[in-house]
Structures are given as C-alpha cells and as structure tokens.
Enzyme design. Structure first.
Site, PDB file in Angstrom:
ATOM      1  N   SER A   1      -2.304  -2.493  -0.444  1.00 30.37           N
ATOM      2  CA  SER A   1      -2.744  -2.877   0.826  1.00 30.37           C
ATOM      3  C   SER A   1      -2.491  -1.967   1.951  1.00 30.37           C
ATOM      4  O   SER A   1      -1.490  -0.920   1.695  1.00 30.37           O
ATOM      5  CB  SER A   1      -1.838  -4.196   1.143  1.00 30.37           C
ATOM      6  N   ALA A   2      -2.890  -2.016   3.067  1.00 26.25           N
ATOM      7  CA  ALA A   2      -2.540  -1.096   4.246  1.00 26.25           C
ATOM      8  C   ALA A   2      -0.933  -1.094   4.758  1.00 26.25           C
ATOM      9  O   ALA A   2      -0.414  -2.293   4.379  1.00 26.25           O
ATOM     10  CB  ALA A   2      -3.514  -1.373   5.255  1.00 26.25           C
TER      11      ALA A   2
END
Length: 230
Positions: free
Chosen positions: A65-66
């Site tokens: 994920s970011a």
C-alpha cells in the site's frame, strides 16, 4: 498527494515520514517513530522507488500500500497496538505493516501476518529479517502464516487490532469473532466503490461501524482467483 511525491522523489525514509507529518497523515509521535524505524525500502521490490506515496506491485497481483494508507491505518489502530497486545494483519503481502505492528506491541505481544500466497510469505519473512523487527521474528512474537485471511488465525486470537489489506465485499464473520471486546478492526469494504471501515467491539460484544475514507484496494479473494491473471 501521489503526484506530489512522484515529482518530489523523496530519497530517505525519514524524509517521507516528515512529509507525511506535514500533510497531517502522520499525527502522533508513536506512528512517526515506527514508520521511521521500519524502512519501507526493505519491503519494496528492487527497481521501484520506495519513498513515493504510491502503491507498488510486489508480484502475484498483490501490492504494498501507499505510505499514506499505512500511516492512516497505524493512526487508527495505535491505541490497540500497545505493548503486550495481539494484532492480526490479513493479506500481509510485503510484511511491512505486520513489522510495524510487531514493533508497537513489542516482544511481550503478538503480531501475526496471514497471506495465502506462499511466495509472498517467504518474501515477507526475508524482508523482515533485514529490518529492525528481525529479533521479533526470531523470538516468535512476530510470525507469518500461509492461510486464507478471510478465516483469520484463531491460534493467537482474540486480537486487540485487526487490519485487512484487501477489500472484502462484506466483513468476514471469522474476523469479527476473533476481534477482542474493546478491540478495533480496520478493513476496506466494497467492490468497485470501497470504504475504509472502522469496527469497534464493545465489552458486551456488540459492534459499531463507521466509514473513515473512500479507498481503492485489491480484492480480498481466494488464492486461485488472485493468481488467475498473474
């Protein structure tokens, strides 16, 4: 934010955390400290720039994920990641967030990562072995397991904190059952349109649900469905 990070091309993990603080995503010293301690570069495949605020492919139709999503989930769960508590990371992928959980609950706690792709479990274990959480992996307070995350991991239940790193069409009942009274789960729910939901379980076992943000995650699905287009 993603466009800003791409243009800025941050070079250091601490600089990434500092910018996340400036944008108000990292709001507490506790979350800043663990994100500075666990270097994102160790969990991003070679050839990708680790310090931009974007999800990255890690193979097998999975992503890491970011950073702003990692920070968001850590902030939502931080009060349920106190020393000695138990945390479950469903769809643990690269192992980054599981390592953060382990650092926060410490050697007296338990951090469990569940991933149904064996190659990702092997890769995440190698990632953690190079990180500041290596000792916790060695002593067993941090562990990864090949399993269907929708079923949770009863062996270390109940959990004070549960994080789900893929979007479910609805909240899996086994995860609700494994959430400790007083605990919190953070899970993206939906198909095309998704919300990051925060589920709190009260002392009497009842649950409350609120939407924190609109998000876009890969689906929480079976191993065969995930690998179908790989």
């Amino acid at each position: 934010m993603a466009q800003f990070w791409t243009e800025g091309s941050l070079e250091k993990n601490n600089a990434l955390v500092e910018y996340l603080k400036q944008y108000g995503v990292v709001r507490t010293d506790k979350v800043a400290e663990v994100m500075e301690t666990i270097d994102r570069a160790l969990f991003v495949p070679e050839g990708f720039t680790p310090y931009i605020d974007s999800p990255m492919p890690i193979g097998y139709n999975a992503t890491i994920s970011a950073p702003h999503m990692h920070a968001t989930c850590l902030e939502l769960l931080k009060d349920h990641l106190q020393p000695g508590m138990h945390a479950l990371d469903v769809g643990s992928g690269s192992g980054y967030l599981t390592a953060c959980f382990a650092m926060m609950v410490g050697p007296e706690g338990r951090a469990v990562g569940i991933e149904h792709i064996p190659e990702l479990v092997a890769a995440s274990t190698e990632n953690v072995e190079r990180s500041a959480a290596a000792k916790l992996l060695k002593d067993g307070s941090l562990s990864f397991h090949v399993s269907d995350g929708r079923l949770g991991w009863p062996d270390a239940a109940p959990y004070d904190a549960i994080h789900v790193g893929a979007a479910a069409p609805e909240i899996p009942r086994p995860l609700l059952e494994q959430l400790k009274p007083g605990g919190r789960m953070v899970i993206p729910v939906g198909t095309y349109s998704q919300d990051l939901q925060v589920i709190d379980k009260s002392a009497n076992g009842s649950t409350s649900v609120r939407n924190d943000a609109s998000v876009r995650y890969v689906p929480l699905t079976s191993r065969s469905a995930q690998l179908q287009d790989n």
